[in-house]
Motif scaffolding. Structure first.
Motif, PDB file in Angstrom:
ATOM      1  N   ASN A 196       0.826  -1.211   0.000  1.00 14.06           N
ATOM      2  CA  ASN A 196       0.000   0.000   0.000  1.00 14.06           C
ATOM      3  C   ASN A 196       0.860   1.262   0.000  1.00 14.06           C
ATOM      4  OD1 ASN A 196      -3.137  -0.226   0.263  1.00 14.06           O
ATOM      5  ND2 ASN A 196      -2.324  -1.985   1.402  1.00 14.06           N
ATOM      6  N   LEU A 197       1.966   1.233   0.712  1.00 18.69           N
ATOM      7  CA  LEU A 197       2.848   2.406   0.722  1.00 18.69           C
ATOM      8  C   LEU A 197       3.551   2.590  -0.616  1.00 18.69           C
ATOM      9  CD1 LEU A 197       4.313   2.152   4.330  1.00 18.69           C
ATOM     10  CD2 LEU A 197       2.783   3.929   3.451  1.00 18.69           C
TER      11      LEU A 197
ATOM     12  N   ALA B 286       5.506   9.120   3.149  1.00 17.18           N
ATOM     13  CA  ALA B 286       5.245   7.726   2.788  1.00 17.18           C
ATOM     14  C   ALA B 286       6.549   6.950   2.635  1.00 17.18           C
ATOM     15  CB  ALA B 286       4.420   7.657   1.511  1.00 17.18           C
ATOM     16  N   GLN B 287       7.565   7.578   2.050  1.00 16.24           N
ATOM     17  CA  GLN B 287       8.863   6.915   1.920  1.00 16.24           C
ATOM     18  C   GLN B 287       9.474   6.654   3.292  1.00 16.24           C
ATOM     19  OE1 GLN B 287      10.557   9.943  -0.618  1.00 16.24           O
ATOM     20  NE2 GLN B 287      10.491   8.609  -2.428  1.00 16.24           N
ATOM     21  N   ALA B 288       9.367   7.626   4.190  1.00 17.42           N
ATOM     22  CA  ALA B 288       9.916   7.457   5.540  1.00 17.42           C
ATOM     23  C   ALA B 288       9.195   6.341   6.286  1.00 17.42           C
ATOM     24  CB  ALA B 288       9.819   8.764   6.310  1.00 17.42           C
ATOM     25  N   LEU B 289       7.862   6.310   6.184  1.00 15.34           N
ATOM     26  CA  LEU B 289       7.117   5.252   6.854  1.00 15.34           C
ATOM     27  C   LEU B 289       7.466   3.892   6.259  1.00 15.34           C
ATOM     28  CD1 LEU B 289       5.055   4.328   8.920  1.00 15.34           C
ATOM     29  CD2 LEU B 289       3.247   4.775   7.245  1.00 15.34           C
ATOM     30  N   LEU B 290       7.598   3.822   4.942  1.00 13.27           N
ATOM     31  CA  LEU B 290       7.953   2.550   4.317  1.00 13.27           C
ATOM     32  C   LEU B 290       9.353   2.106   4.755  1.00 13.27           C
ATOM     33  CD1 LEU B 290       7.367   0.207   2.456  1.00 13.27           C
ATOM     34  CD2 LEU B 290       8.062   1.630   0.506  1.00 13.27           C
ATOM     35  N   GLY B 291      10.298   3.053   4.821  1.00 10.47           N
ATOM     36  CA  GLY B 291      11.623   2.699   5.319  1.00 10.47           C
ATOM     37  C   GLY B 291      11.563   2.152   6.726  1.00 10.47           C
ATOM     38  N   LYS B 292      10.733   2.742   7.553  1.00  8.04           N
ATOM     39  CA  LYS B 292      10.560   2.268   8.928  1.00  8.04           C
ATOM     40  C   LYS B 292       9.956   0.873   8.947  1.00  8.04           C
ATOM     41  CE  LYS B 292       8.516   3.660  13.353  1.00  8.04           C
ATOM     42  NZ  LYS B 292       7.840   4.768  14.086  1.00  8.04           N
ATOM     43  N   VAL B 293       8.951   0.647   8.111  1.00 11.02           N
ATOM     44  CA  VAL B 293       8.313  -0.669   8.041  1.00 11.02           C
ATOM     45  C   VAL B 293       9.329  -1.717   7.592  1.00 11.02           C
ATOM     46  CG1 VAL B 293       6.543  -2.033   6.858  1.00 11.02           C
ATOM     47  CG2 VAL B 293       6.005   0.275   7.683  1.00 11.02           C
ATOM     48  N   TYR B 294      10.132  -1.395   6.580  1.00 15.72           N
ATOM     49  CA  TYR B 294      11.175  -2.322   6.141  1.00 15.72           C
ATOM     50  C   TYR B 294      12.132  -2.651   7.292  1.00 15.72           C
ATOM     51  CZ  TYR B 294      10.139  -1.787   1.093  1.00 15.72           C
ATOM     52  OH  TYR B 294       9.560  -1.815  -0.161  1.00 15.72           O
ATOM     53  N   LEU B 295      12.501  -1.638   8.075  1.00 17.29           N
ATOM     54  CA  LEU B 295      13.425  -1.845   9.190  1.00 17.29           C
ATOM     55  C   LEU B 295      12.811  -2.768  10.232  1.00 17.29           C
ATOM     56  CD1 LEU B 295      16.249  -0.913  10.121  1.00 17.29           C
ATOM     57  CD2 LEU B 295      15.119   0.929  11.384  1.00 17.29           C
ATOM     58  N   TYR B 296      11.551  -2.559  10.565  1.00 13.68           N
ATOM     59  CA  TYR B 296      10.864  -3.437  11.501  1.00 13.68           C
ATOM     60  C   TYR B 296      10.736  -4.840  10.920  1.00 13.68           C
ATOM     61  CZ  TYR B 296       9.373  -0.032  15.055  1.00 13.68           C
ATOM     62  OH  TYR B 296       9.353   0.881  16.087  1.00 13.68           O
ATOM     63  N   HIS B 297      10.447  -4.911   9.630  1.00 12.97           N
ATOM     64  CA  HIS B 297      10.291  -6.207   8.971  1.00 12.97           C
ATOM     65  C   HIS B 297      11.604  -7.003   9.054  1.00 12.97           C
ATOM     66  CE1 HIS B 297       8.379  -8.396   5.239  1.00 12.97           C
ATOM     67  NE2 HIS B 297       8.709  -9.235   6.197  1.00 12.97           N
TER      68      HIS B 297
ATOM     69  N   ALA C   1      18.575  -3.575   3.387  1.00 11.56           N
ATOM     70  CA  ALA C   1      19.010  -2.851   2.188  1.00 11.56           C
ATOM     71  C   ALA C   1      17.854  -2.055   1.598  1.00 11.56           C
ATOM     72  CB  ALA C   1      19.567  -3.829   1.154  1.00 11.56           C
ATOM     73  N   GLU C   2      16.652  -2.619   1.624  1.00 10.00           N
ATOM     74  CA  GLU C   2      15.483  -1.901   1.115  1.00 10.00           C
ATOM     75  C   GLU C   2      15.177  -0.692   1.990  1.00 10.00           C
ATOM     76  OE1 GLU C   2      12.074  -4.254  -0.317  1.00 10.00           O
ATOM     77  OE2 GLU C   2      13.261  -6.043   0.158  1.00 10.00           O
ATOM     78  N   ALA C   3      15.316  -0.861   3.309  1.00 11.13           N
ATOM     79  CA  ALA C   3      15.104   0.263   4.220  1.00 11.13           C
ATOM     80  C   ALA C   3      16.112   1.368   3.953  1.00 11.13           C
ATOM     81  CB  ALA C   3      15.207  -0.206   5.669  1.00 11.13           C
ATOM     82  N   ALA C   4      17.380   0.989   3.787  1.00  5.50           N
ATOM     83  CA  ALA C   4      18.426   1.978   3.535  1.00  5.50           C
ATOM     84  C   ALA C   4      18.148   2.753   2.254  1.00  5.50           C
ATOM     85  CB  ALA C   4      19.789   1.283   3.461  1.00  5.50           C
ATOM     86  N   ALA C   5      17.784   2.044   1.199  1.00  5.06           N
ATOM     87  CA  ALA C   5      17.532   2.693  -0.091  1.00  5.06           C
ATOM     88  C   ALA C   5      16.339   3.636  -0.018  1.00  5.06           C
ATOM     89  CB  ALA C   5      17.317   1.637  -1.172  1.00  5.06           C
ATOM     90  N   MET C   6      15.279   3.222   0.685  1.00  7.99           N
ATOM     91  CA  MET C   6      14.069   4.050   0.767  1.00  7.99           C
ATOM     92  C   MET C   6      14.326   5.288   1.622  1.00  7.99           C
ATOM     93  SD  MET C   6      11.020   4.484  -0.317  1.00  7.99           S
ATOM     94  CE  MET C   6      10.946   2.905  -1.201  1.00  7.99           C
ATOM     95  N   LEU C   7      14.992   5.120   2.743  1.00  3.61           N
ATOM     96  CA  LEU C   7      15.275   6.262   3.620  1.00  3.61           C
ATOM     97  C   LEU C   7      16.273   7.218   2.972  1.00  3.61           C
ATOM     98  CD1 LEU C   7      15.400   4.215   6.925  1.00  3.61           C
ATOM     99  CD2 LEU C   7      13.649   5.895   6.328  1.00  3.61           C
ATOM    100  N   ASP C   8      17.185   6.685   2.174  1.00  2.21           N
ATOM    101  CA  ASP C   8      18.115   7.545   1.431  1.00  2.21           C
ATOM    102  C   ASP C   8      17.367   8.507   0.514  1.00  2.21           C
ATOM    103  OD1 ASP C   8      20.420   6.603   2.568  1.00  2.21           O
ATOM    104  OD2 ASP C   8      20.975   5.290   0.897  1.00  2.21           O
ATOM    105  N   GLN C   9      16.244   8.046  -0.043  1.00  2.00           N
ATOM    106  CA  GLN C   9      15.474   8.917  -0.927  1.00  2.00           C
ATOM    107  C   GLN C   9      14.900  10.104  -0.161  1.00  2.00           C
ATOM    108  OE1 GLN C   9      12.802   7.047  -3.866  1.00  2.00           O
ATOM    109  NE2 GLN C   9      13.663   5.064  -3.289  1.00  2.00           N
ATOM    110  N   VAL C  10      14.498   9.881   1.078  1.00  2.00           N
ATOM    111  CA  VAL C  10      13.995  10.983   1.900  1.00  2.00           C
ATOM    112  C   VAL C  10      15.130  11.965   2.193  1.00  2.00           C
ATOM    113  CG1 VAL C  10      12.839  11.591   4.068  1.00  2.00           C
ATOM    114  CG2 VAL C  10      12.323   9.406   2.958  1.00  2.00           C
ATOM    115  N   ILE C  11      16.285  11.431   2.529  1.00  2.00           N
ATOM    116  CA  ILE C  11      17.435  12.259   2.883  1.00  2.00           C
ATOM    117  C   ILE C  11      17.931  13.068   1.694  1.00  2.00           C
ATOM    118  CG2 ILE C  11      19.844  12.168   3.660  1.00  2.00           C
ATOM    119  CD1 ILE C  11      18.960   9.608   5.288  1.00  2.00           C
ATOM    120  N   SER C  12      18.000  12.437   0.532  1.00  2.97           N
ATOM    121  CA  SER C  12      18.535  13.108  -0.661  1.00  2.97           C
ATOM    122  C   SER C  12      17.537  14.037  -1.330  1.00  2.97           C
ATOM    123  CB  SER C  12      19.020  12.068  -1.674  1.00  2.97           C
ATOM    124  OG  SER C  12      17.937  11.278  -2.142  1.00  2.97           O
TER     125      SER C  12
END
Length: 501
Positions: free
Chosen positions: A188-189, A211-222, A234-245
């Motif tokens: 959904n995210l 939404a990207q930040a929440l998805l990164g968090k969900v990946y990290l919990y997963h 790795a998926e969490a890192a890539a998604m959170l990087d998009q928020v940062i960049s």
């Protein structure tokens, strides 16, 4: 934005239930409003009203925040006595059972949010209009947000994709596995991200970055869930990087940091997603999920307080001495996070009445501030302090953890050091650690940076450290909370209780 959301929600409150009867003794007449798929979702305005109703249940996430601290080693239940809000006291002691009205509130209110978002998704194809994709994307975010809260608290939960739960579903739809719930939330995210704008249409609404930040968090919990999926790091890192960049967000710096949790700091550059609260509508204890103010704030304030800056509260959610002492002397976060009445009181001619578990320390981020006389009703229920649900500092620390676990220690160090440099005003506490030592530093930094914001219990659980940190915590039991006994009964025992409850 706060006032507009509340006004629109008043016009939309009938969406909570499909039929509402109104009577007046004087005219002795019943008026029945019946919303169905035939007479609703026929215009952009009606979709917007439904979306506002879905957002509105975010106000009812306040117990998730306060109990996320009380359940951890950060705070004690507090209150007037050991019997004050007994459900919170039980969570503090880890003696909670399936008979706990406060845990049931979390179940009920989060599922109300799920159902309101699902109502929009159920009729997402009914009417076309400009801007519809954004609305559907926001509904998907909210659907994922509420389900993620349920997953964190209760583990695997019943799922019904793109449709509301209806009476009788509880006896035919089983609990999904944690893996299935993670997959649903992530899907959904991902769909939401495709259509969300980088800048939210209004303050308080969802952006692509949220939404990207929440998805990164969900990946990290997963990655650290009971089933465990290390590939998610790795998926969490890539998604959170998009928020940062993205360049949209930044750490609040300088003198502005001291007021980041004040009204002046709301929706600032560090806010990725923020729950909007208001003090313009009165409230009562009869319907706490209806309250538009931040109830957790009033409950966390000093009891019988008299002095400047703050107002009285109910003295719940109090940091014990050892938790308040984790901050170093040169950490700028100390005075923003902890109100120490032993020093603040004499310096400001302020007094308070000690409550249960009194330590003299309070969570300064979320305690009631003095307001103008515009506040409506009981200020302890109508406190307007927004909840910073996802901050950029949190994104940096989640990304640091994800990169560390994915083997990218250089990037992890950089992200961690950005947070530390803001906290200390210089690079004196920067790290060059690697591997597990770096991981431990990141977790310690999360506690310091996010103290009082409702994340601590879940950080301890997902990293396997809860049993060693939380008094009374029983491994293979207290990682999740019990399904309310009423829900087990409603399902005719289709839903199994969580282990060892």
């Amino acid at each position: 934005m706060k006032r507009r959301i509340i006004t629109a929600f008043m016009a939309l409150s009938i969406l909570t239930t499909l039929s509402i009867s109104c009577s007046d003794d004087f005219i002795e007449r019943d008026i029945v409003y019946d919303i169905t798929s035939e007479n609703y979702f026929n215009s952009a305005e009606e979709y917007n009203y439904a979306l506002i109703a879905a957002y509105d249940l975010l106000h009812a996430t306040y117990p998730n925040v306060i109990l996320g601290e009380i359940a951890s080693d950060n705070t004690l239940a507090g209150g007037e006595s050991a019997n004050d809000v007994i459900g919170w006291q039980q969570v503090d002691l880890m003696t909670h059972t399936p008979v706990n009205s406060n845990l049931r509130d979390i179940w009920n209110w989060m599922y109300s949010g799920v159902n309101r978002a699902a109502y929009i998704l159920e009729y997402k194809d009914k009417t076309d209009f400009e801007g519809k994709a954004q609305i559907i994307a926001e509904a998907r975010f909210l659907y994922a947000y509420y389900n993620f809260e349920l997953l964190k608290w209760f583990g695997g939960i019943p799922l019904k994709e793109d449709a509301r739960f209806e009476l009788g579903d509880e006896q035919v739809i089983p609990r999904a596995s944690e893996e299935e719930v993670y997959t649903s939330i992530e899907n959904n995210l991902l769909l939401a991200i495709e259509d969300l704008a980088p800048q939210a249409p209004q303050v308080g609404r969802v952006s692509k970055g949220a939404a990207q930040a929440l998805l990164g968090k969900v990946y990290l919990y997963h990655a650290t869930s009971g089933t465990g999926n290390p590939a998610k790091y790795a998926e969490a890192a890539a998604m959170l990087d998009q928020v940062i960049s993205s360049g949209v967000y930044s750490l609040t710096q300088g003198s502005a940091y001291a007021t980041m949790f004040e009204e002046a700091g709301e929706n600032g550059p560090e806010s990725v997603f923020e729950v909007q609260y208001t003090d313009v509508q009165g409230a009562s204890f009869d319907c706490l999920q209806c309250v538009e103010g931040n109830v957790a704030v009033g409950f966390s304030g000093p009891r019988n307080y008299d002095g400047p800056l703050f107002t009285s509260g109910f003295s719940f959610n109090v940091p014990p001495t050892q938790a308040a002492a984790i901050f170093e002397d040169d950490d700028l976060r100390t005075n923003v996070t902890i109100l120490n009445m032993a020093t603040f009181g004499p310096d400001n001619n302020a007094t308070y009445g000690p409550g249960y578990n009194n330590t003299g320390f309070f969570n300064r981020k979320y305690i009631p501030r003095k307001r103008s006389d515009q506040a409506a009703g009981d200020l302890n229920l109508t406190n307007p302090n927004n909840y910073r649900a996802i901050r950029y500092a949190d994104v940096l620390l989640m990304a640091a953890e994800a990169h560390n676990k994915a083997g990218n220690d250089g990037t992890a160090q950089d992200y961690l050091n950005q947070v530390r440099e803001r906290a200390y005003g210089n690079d004196s506490h920067n790290t060059s650690a690697s591997g597990n030592n770096l991981f431990e530093e990141i977790l310690d930094e999360r506690r310091l940076e996010l103290f009082g914001e409702g994340h601590r219990f879940f950080d301890l659980v997902r990293t396997g450290k809860a049993a060693g940190a939380i008094p009374g915590f029983t491994a293979n039991k207290n990682e999740v909370f019990p399904i309310p006994i009423e829900e087990i009964q409603f399902s005719n025992n289709l839903w199994n209780q969580n282990p060892n409850y």
